[in-house]
Each structure stands twice: as structure tokens, then as C-alpha cells.
Write a protein that holds these residues in place. Structure first.
Motif: not given
Length: 451
Positions: A282-287, A241-245, A387-390, A412-413
Motif C-alpha cells: 500500500x505504501x507503493x500504491x500511495x506513492x 504488475x498491480x503497481x504498474x497497472x 520512498x514507498x519501498x523503503x 516485492x519491495x
């Protein structure tokens, strides 16, 4: 239906990887094994079904027919239903389906073994809850009690995580919802809500059609086996939900983007205090940030998110817990335990086999289509998330701090990888969904998973 070359190669590699990971432990190849320095009894307890943590046991339960029915419904009507439902209804249905799917899989093991008793074992958080009588004192002394072989050392799972995980179950107990069933319900509800969060993020970063195609894959993903119930399911839901928001804020798809960005920061900041490994989110956040239309919008999103995340860090620091101190000590605690007997020569690649088991071959096939440069230029959103999750998984793997049990620890990934099925041709969705469903039910029915 034709299966393309990319998905064929991806699935073939994944199958070989999984077969090798299950077979190699029985070939006695020295340190290329899941556990060394182990008696036969200890090997059976901790590596009987490596790379999955559990024990071989063919079994059924009253959850079996429910899981089969949900799986059939998802395969037969999921793709078409996802196209017809109003968007808000689809989000709720994805959450409800994921919740029912996870609960039915847990009930294959029975109420006590599969659900109510899972979080009450001797290494779990609930065993520590009664000892926390003073929360400020517990926080100020938390780091001191991380290392093992001390009179007041935290139990395994408490010591291995920041204090937010323990605090969650302490607060739950304080409001009168004590015991394994209530704790399990929290993990189930929050963990299964990740399905809704993922499709919300995918829609924000790509388009409505892609999110709708992803919905069935996310709703009945094999990851559900470990979402109900493990605390990592709860961690995954919070981070999702953090990434979704963050996605909604950076794409300006909400009325008050600054407020939503602040909410994303609060959730991601809290996630840091649930699991040290969630620093890799943070990789997903950067994506997500990379999809911003311009740097000004990215900056307007990043600043409130960073401020609220920093606020969470500051609150814990004010109560005496510094994240980096805990992280340094938890590495020492990790090597005080069974990690010394889990060789990297096996787990460095067998961890990835457990990822395949967790996301299903349908999602693996989708990942095979994710690395299309031309398609990434046209529509980068979902591909960047994958890619961020990987990358997060790769860093976690190479750190050597995640050896075994990664089907749970990396939830979470891996939940983001389940959306990769949306990249497959629509006419093949039922086929790949059926592989995921059959794989999940078979794995849960032949292996008595530890989580």
C-alpha cells in the motif's frame, strides 16, 4: 568518471553495514547474534552465512559462464541498447534478460539443487499439495490449521502465508504441471516479469528516458538470485504488475483507465492472499496515487481498484477464510518457531544488510540520490516509488515479523529499489552495473543460498 558525495556516503555506509552483519555473528556478543539457544550444528544450519540464509561453499556450475556472459553484455551494451530499442521491445528484452540472468544464477547451484528441487523441500508448498483434495474444505479450515503442534497443522510455508500461495501450486498440479520444475518455472517467469513491470511503472510516473536508464539495473539486479526460484519471486511479480497497472491508470496512459485500474485492484487483491506482508505494498500504491494530476483522477482510479480488490477479499471470505483472522494466527505461529531464537538486537539492522546484498551497491548509490528535495519536486515519480519501498521495508523490519531470510521475503519491495540506478549520472552507469553484476555472481558462487 567522478563519484558524487551522496552516492559515496550511501555506499560507504552500506559496505560497513554488510561487513558488520557478516562479522558480528562470529564475535560472540551475547544476544547481538543471529541465533541464540543454538548448538554449533544448529547455528551452522540456520546462521552460517548470516545475514544471508545459506552455507559457505565456493562452487561453480554450468550456469557460471552464462551468468558471466549475460553480466558482461548488460554492462557493455545494456545502457546504450536501452536507449535505442523501441519501447515495447525494451520491455520484452528486460523481461527476457531478467529471466535468463535469474536462471543462469540458479544453475550455478545445478539443475536439481538450484532449480527443480528448491520448491520440493519439506517446508515448501509442494509437499502440502497432495493433501489438498477438496479446495473449498481447505479454505474453510485454513485458519484452524495455522498454529503449530496440531495433528493437521499446515507445514511451515503454507501456515505462514494466506491460502492463495498454496492454491497457486494446487491449481498448477491440477492442470497437469506438477513437480518442482514446473513450479520453479512459474516463479521464474512471473518473478522475472517484475523487471518489465518496474520500468513500465517508472515510465508512466516519470518519463521515457528515466525508464530506459533504469532498465539495465532492473534486468540484472542481484535480486535475481532469489527470484529463481522462490515463491516470493512469484509474489513480487504479481504485486509489481498491480503497481504498474495502477500507475498506467492514474496517469491516464491507457485507452480504458477504469478497466486497467480494476485489473490493478485484482492483482493487488490477489497479492494480499499470497503474502500477509504485501499489505505493505500500500505504501507503493500511495506513492503512485500521489503523482496524480488532480484528486478527481485519483478518485476515478482508486474506486475501481478498491472494488476489484474488495471482490477478491469477498471471494475468500465466502469460502470461509477471513484475512485478518489468518494474520492474527500467523503471528502466533511465527513465535512458535525459530523466531524466538533470532534476536531483534541483531536482525533489526542485519536485515538491512541483506537488502544491500539483494539490490547491489549500484542501487544503493542511486538511493543516495533519491532524497534530493528539489529534484523530487521536479520529478517525484521514481523517488516516491523508492520512498514507498523503503517505508514498506522499515515497517516490515520494525514489526519483528521479518527476522532473517529477508533477501527473499522482501523481494516485492527490493525490486523497486533496483531502479534507483536511473538516478545516477549516465556516464557512471557501466561502473555501477559492473559492481552489481560482480556482487551477484560472487555472492551466489561463495554462498550456497537456501533459496
Amino acid at each position: 568518471m567522478q563519484i558524487g558525495r551522496k552516492e559515496t556516503v550511501a555506499v560507504a555506509v552500506a559496505v560497513v553495514l554488510v561487513v558488520a552483519a557478516f562479522v558480528v555473528p562470529h564475535l560472540h556478543l551475547g544476544i547481538v547474534t543471529p541465533l541464540i539457544n543454538a548448538s554449533p550444528a544448529r547455528f551452522q544450519s540456520f546462521a552460517d552465512t548470516a545475514p544471508i540464509f545459506g552455507w559457505w561453499k565456493a562452487h561453480v556450475g554450468w550456469g557460471t559462464p552464462a551468468a558471466i556472459l549475460i553480466g558482461i553484455a548488460a554492462v557493455m551494451w545494456g545502457p546504450a541498447g536501452a536507449q535505442r530499442l523501441p519501447w515495447r521491445a525494451l520491455v520484452l528484452v528486460a523481461w527476457a534478460t531478467s529471466c535468463a540472468w535469474a536462471f543462469s544464477l540458479a544453475m550455478i547451484d545445478g539443475w536439481q539443487r538450484g532449480f527443480a528441487g528448491r520448491l520440493t523441500s519439506r517446508h515448501e508448498y509442494l509437499r502440502q499439495v497432495p493433501t489438498v483434495t477438496d479446495i473449498p474444505e481447505a479454505l474453510s479450515s485454513f485458519s484452524r490449521r495455522i498454529l503449530d503442534y496440531q495433528p493437521d497443522s499446515w507445514i511451515t510455508h503454507v501456515s505462514g502465508h494466506p491460502p492463495g500461495a498454496l492454491l497457486t501450486f494446487v491449481w498448477l498440479d491440477r492442470i497437469g504441471l506438477s513437480g518442482g520444475a514446473w513450479a520453479g518455472l512459474l516463479c521464474l517467469l512471473v518473478g522475472s516479469s517484475a523487471a518489465a513491470a518496474v520500468i513500465v511503472a517508472v515510465r508512466a510516473l516519470t518519463d521515457d528516458a528515466t525508464a530506459r536508464m533504469a532498465a539495465p539495473f532492473v534486468a540484472v539486479a542481484p535480486t535475481a538470485i532469489w527470484i529463481a526460484v522462490s515463491a516470493d519471486g512469484y509474489f513480487a511479480g504479481v504485486a509489481a504488475w498491480g503497481i504498474a497497472l495502477l500507475a498506467l491508470a492514474v496517469k491516464q496512459q491507457v485507452r480504458v483507465p477504469l478497466l486497467v485500474a480494476g485489473g490493478a485492484g485484482l492483482l493487488l487483491g490477489w497479492a494480499l492472499f499470497l503474502n500477509y506482508g504485501l499489505a505493505l505494498i500500500s505504501f507503493l500504491a500511495l506513492a503512485v496515487m500521489a503523482t496524480s494530476v488532480d484528486w478527481q483522477t485519483a478518485l476515478r482510479t482508486l474506486i475501481p481498484a478498491a472494488l476489484t480488490a474488495g471482490f477478491v477479499v469477498g471471494v475468500f471470505f465466502a469460502f470461509g477464510f477471513w484475512w485478518f483472522d489468518g494474520y492474527q494466527l500467523v503471528q502466533e505461529r511465527y513465535w512458535q518457531g525459530i523466531a524466538n531464537d533470532r534476536p531483534f538486537q541483531y536482525w533489526s539492522w542485519a536485515n538491512l544488510a541483506s537488502v544491500v546484498c539483494a539490490i547491489g551497491l549500484g542501487s544503493v548509490a542511486g538511493i543516495g540520490r533519491a532524497f534530493d528535495i528539489a529534484a523530487m519536486r521536479r520529478s517525484p515519480g521514481l523517488r516516491l516509488l523508492i520512498l514507498g519501498a523503503l517505508l514498506a521495508i522499515l515497517c516490515a523490519d520494525l514489526s519483528m515479523l521479518s527476522k532473517a531470510e529477508t533477501e527473499r521475503i522482501w523481494l516485492p519491495f527490493t525490486i523497486w529499489l533496483t531502479a534507483a540506478g536511473a538516478l545516477l549520472p549516465p556516464q557512471s552507469h557501466r561502473f555501477w552495473l559492473s559492481l552489481n553484476v560482480v556482487g551477484a555472481i560472487a555472492l551466489n558462487s561463495f554462498i550456497l543460498t537456501n533459496w
